[in-house]
Write a protein that holds these residues in place. Structure first.
Motif, PDB file in Angstrom:
ATOM      1  N   THR A   1       0.862  -1.189   0.000  1.00 44.16           N
ATOM      2  CA  THR A   1       0.000   0.000   0.000  1.00 44.16           C
ATOM      3  C   THR A   1       0.896   1.236   0.000  1.00 44.16           C
TER       4      THR A   1
ATOM      5  N   LYS B   1      -7.688   1.994 -10.966  1.00 40.13           N
ATOM      6  CA  LYS B   1      -8.353   0.691 -10.846  1.00 40.13           C
ATOM      7  C   LYS B   1      -8.300  -0.107 -12.145  1.00 40.13           C
TER       8      LYS B   1
ATOM      9  N   GLN C   1      -5.266  -3.219  -6.690  1.00 38.60           N
ATOM     10  CA  GLN C   1      -6.394  -3.884  -6.021  1.00 38.60           C
ATOM     11  C   GLN C   1      -7.400  -2.876  -5.470  1.00 38.60           C
ATOM     12  N   GLU C   2      -6.876  -1.740  -5.025  1.00 33.93           N
ATOM     13  CA  GLU C   2      -7.783  -0.721  -4.473  1.00 33.93           C
ATOM     14  C   GLU C   2      -7.148   0.659  -4.624  1.00 33.93           C
TER      15      GLU C   2
ATOM     16  N   VAL D   1      -8.074   4.584  -3.253  1.00 28.86           N
ATOM     17  CA  VAL D   1      -8.977   5.511  -2.553  1.00 28.86           C
ATOM     18  C   VAL D   1      -8.404   6.917  -2.722  1.00 28.86           C
TER      19      VAL D   1
ATOM     20  N   THR E   1      -3.551   0.250  -3.049  1.00 25.05           N
ATOM     21  CA  THR E   1      -3.116  -1.087  -2.670  1.00 25.05           C
ATOM     22  C   THR E   1      -2.871  -1.851  -3.973  1.00 25.05           C
TER      23      THR E   1
END
Lengths: 173, 95
Positions: free
Chosen positions: B29, B51, B57-58, B60, B71
Motif C-alpha cells: 500500500t 483501478k 487492487q484498491e 482511494v 493497494t
C-alpha cells in the motif's frame, strides 16, 4: 408467479431509467463556440458521444486529444462527438482552448441543467453514448478508457447507418 | 538413507522459501500526493484510471487531502507506473 415477474420487470425498468440507459435522449439545442446552432436531432443515424467537460477540469483536458483522435479515426463509420461545457465557463476561453487542441467536433456551451437532463452523476468528464436511433446506450463517468470504447461504442459503430435508420423508420410507422 | 533425508529437507526448505517469497511480494500500500486535485467532480477519474491498471487492487482518492492511497501487487505493477497513470489523468504527482 406473475406478480414476481412484474416486480422483476419494474425493477429492471427502474434501474435502466435511473442510469439513463435504454431511454430516448432528450432534445438538445445549444449554440456552439462559433455561434452555430447545434441540435442533437441533426445527428440522427450517427453514434453520438456527448462529452460533458470544462476547461478547469484537468481530466477533461487530458481526455480531449484522445477524443480528437477517435473523431478522426471513426468519423467515417458514423461517430459524432459533441462537446458540451459545464459551467462556470467563458466562451472566449473555451474557443481558445479548443482551437489550440484543434478540436474537430462541435463544442457547445452548456448549463447545469443540460448535464442534469442526461445524468444526475456529477462526475466530469462524463460521456453519454447515444445510438443511431437516438437511444441512450450508456454513460461513462471519468476519462473514456480504450477498453470502454471497444466494448460499449465500437459495436454500435459496426451496425451500419442504414440499419439504424431502417429501425427508426419502422418504429415511427 | 542420510542422503534421502537431506534431499527431502532441501526440497522442503525450497518449497517454504518459495511460499514466503510469494507471500511477502504480493500486496503493498502506498500513499501518493497529487497536486491540484481540488475539483471533487474530477477526482474520480484518478481512481478509475488506477483501478483499470493491472495489479491495482484498491485506490482511494481524497481530494481534501490531495492524495491517493493505493493497494497493489508489486509483482504486477510498480510505484513508478502508478505515478505515470496519475499524471495521465491531467493531475500531477507532487514530489
Amino acid at each position: 408467479m406473475l406478480r414476481a415477474a412484474v416486480f422483476v420487470f419494474v425493477l429492471v425498468a427502474l434501474s435502466h431509467s435511473a442510469l439513463g440507459q435504454g431511454v430516448k435522449a432528450p432534445s438538445l439545442t445549444l449554440k456552439s463556440t462559433e455561434g452555430r446552432t447545434v441540435r442533437l436531432s441533426d445527428y440522427r443515424g450517427k453514434v453520438v458521444l456527448i462529452n460533458f467537460w470544462a476547461t478547469w477540469c484537468p481530466p477533461c483536458r487530458a481526455e480531449m486529444p484522445d477524443l480528437v483522435k477517435l473523431q478522426r479515426a471513426y468519423g467515417k463509420d458514423g461517430l459524432q462527438i459533441i462537446g458540451v461545457t459545464y459551467p462556470p465557463e467563458r466562451r472566449a476561453r473555451v474557443r481558445r482552448f479548443t482551437r489550440k487542441l484543434k478540436v474537430n467536433y462541435p463544442v457547445v456551451l452548456g448549463t447545469h441543467e443540460t448535464k442534469a437532463g442526461f445524468s444526475p452523476d456529477e462526475t466530469l468528464p462524463l460521456t453519454v453514448i447515444i445510438d443511431r436511433e437516438g437511444t441512450i446506450r450508456g454513460i461513462i463517468a471519468g476519462i473514456l478508457l480504450p477498453e470502454e470504447f471497444n466494448v460499449q461504442i465500437k459495436p454500435l459503430l459496426q451496425r451500419r447507418a442504414s440499419e439504424g435508420e431502417m429501425n427508426h423508420v419502422q418504429k415511427n410507422k | 538413507m542420510f542422503r534421502r533425508i537431506s534431499n527431502f529437507a532441501v526440497a522442503c526448505a525450497m518449497v517454504l522459501a518459495l511460499g514466503l517469497t510469494t507471500a511477502f511480494a504480493a500486496t503493498k500500500t502506498t500513499t501518493i500526493r497529487v497536486a491540484g486535485m481540488k475539483c471533487n467532480q474530477c477526482a474520480s477519474s484518478v481512481a478509475k484510471a488506477l483501478k483499470a491498471t493491472a495489479g491495482v487492487q484498491e485506490a482511494v482518492i481524497s481530494s481534501e487531502k490531495g492524495e491517493a492511497v493505493i493497494t497493489y501487487d508489486d509483482e504486477k505493477v510498480t510505484e513508478a507506473k502508478l505515478r505515470e497513470v496519475i499524471n495521465s489523468t491531467g493531475f500531477k504527482v507532487a514530489e
